[in-house]
Scaffold this active site. Sequence first.
Site, short mmCIF file in Angstrom:
data_model
loop_
_atom_site.label_atom_id
_atom_site.label_comp_id
_atom_site.label_asym_id
_atom_site.label_seq_id
_atom_site.Cartn_x
_atom_site.Cartn_y
_atom_site.Cartn_z
N GLY A 105 77.20 70.96 -37.55
CA GLY A 105 77.58 72.29 -38.07
C GLY A 105 78.51 72.98 -37.08
NE ARG A 115 75.24 69.04 -41.23
CZ ARG A 115 75.04 69.94 -40.27
NH1 ARG A 115 74.86 69.54 -39.03
NH2 ARG A 115 75.01 71.23 -40.54
CG ASP A 168 69.16 67.98 -32.62
OD1 ASP A 168 70.01 68.26 -33.48
OD2 ASP A 168 67.93 67.98 -32.84
CB THR A 198 74.10 74.05 -32.59
OG1 THR A 198 73.21 74.57 -33.61
CG2 THR A 198 73.28 73.89 -31.32
CG ASP A 226 70.61 75.79 -35.65
OD1 ASP A 226 70.96 76.77 -36.33
OD2 ASP A 226 70.66 74.61 -36.07
CG ASP A 281 68.51 73.34 -32.35
OD1 ASP A 281 69.54 73.30 -31.65
OD2 ASP A 281 68.42 72.75 -33.44
NE ARG A 338 70.13 71.74 -38.15
CZ ARG A 338 70.56 71.07 -39.23
NH1 ARG A 338 69.70 70.64 -40.11
NH2 ARG A 338 71.83 70.83 -39.40
O1 F6P Z 1 72.68 73.66 -37.48
C1 F6P Z 1 73.41 74.75 -37.90
C2 F6P Z 1 73.02 75.15 -39.30
O2 F6P Z 1 73.83 76.24 -39.69
C3 F6P Z 1 71.55 75.47 -39.51
O3 F6P Z 1 71.19 76.73 -39.04
C4 F6P Z 1 71.42 75.31 -41.00
O4 F6P Z 1 70.10 75.02 -41.38
C5 F6P Z 1 72.31 74.12 -41.26
O5 F6P Z 1 73.25 74.08 -40.19
C6 F6P Z 1 73.06 74.13 -42.57
O6 F6P Z 1 73.72 72.91 -42.64
P1 F6P Z 1 74.90 72.56 -43.65
O7 F6P Z 1 76.17 73.06 -43.07
O8 F6P Z 1 74.88 71.06 -43.71
O9 F6P Z 1 74.56 73.22 -44.95
#
Ligand code: F6P
Length: 321
Positions: free
Chosen positions: A11, A72, A103, A126, A128, A130, A172
């Site tokens: 992300g 991803r 991660d 990120t 997050d 995390d 997350r």
């Molecule tokens: O890891 C960053 C994040 O924005 C999280 O907070 C969220 O759950 C996720 O990515 C959303 O992912 P995507 O962009 O695949 O919808």
Amino acid sequence: MKKIGVLTSGGDAPGMNACVRAVVRYAIYNGLTVYGIERGYSGLINNHMVEMNKRSVSDIIQRGGTILKTARCPEFREDKYMQIAVDNMEAYGIEGLVVIGGDGSYRGALDLYNKFGVKAVGIPGTIDNDLAYTDYTLGFDTSVNTVVSAINNLRDTMTSHDRVCIIEVMGRKCGDIALYAGISGGAEMILVPEVECDLKKIVKKISLNQRIGKTSDIIVLAEGVCKAEELKQELKDNGILGSIKTTTLGYIQRGGAPSMFDRVLAARCAVRAVDLLMQDKGGRVVGIKDNKIIDEDIAEALAQERHFDKELYDTAMILGL
Ligand code: F6P
């Protein structure tokens, strides 16, 4: 080491561009050639790499997102795709890699290092926050500020209408965005995955507030707990009267100009990552602890257990009375 690559993966997060800029300029300053790899690991597999110069990163420090784009890349878990990536890097003469991501991206960097000897260094990117080994990740501060600004706006209208508002935020399984935004926005309640959700207590607090004439409350809900609509239903089922509104902030939290904190962190992490590569070191991740830039072995960093700041959470709960 003469040639390195840089990619952003997973992300996106505000500050990634500032970090790419710093990696490119610091590497060039030190006589290295730098390739920008597009769309994370898939750019390595599909040979999407371009040589960067000082001007390729002009006018990006203030922009959210990532000029290198991001993705991803589930294929990267398979050795055969990793081998293609390694062959492509070799064809370009790229000897070291800076990976800016979370991660999942770090796991890719760890495999590249362990299985193929590629000198990869990770920078935490990120929203997050995390990753256990670092106090902060790039993008977290900006994201929290975006949420705080949303809380300010929501409070204006919720107070005018005597409404309870549930604001669902990202993160997350990590409650840091909710915690830091909640305490900064003066939320009455903050729900995070790290602290068991006591529905009875929430219901009691809202009811008590309503009885003493406090008719509007802000509940910041981390996405790792449940959906805002589910919590709203629970509150209604447990007797909360009056209007309850939900707002899911969603991707607005991932964009926007990075804060001063994220830009400075980006620069400091980039310098350490390039320095490590120039010392021929790989398999490491860069971070910040007690305001000092640190680096650690990737596997050890990933194995660390995250610490949630319960003391700050308890403080937020007391102040949001
Ligand atoms: O890891 C960053 C994040 O924005 C999280 O907070 C969220 O759950 C996720 O990515 C959303 O992912 P995507 O962009 O695949 O919808």
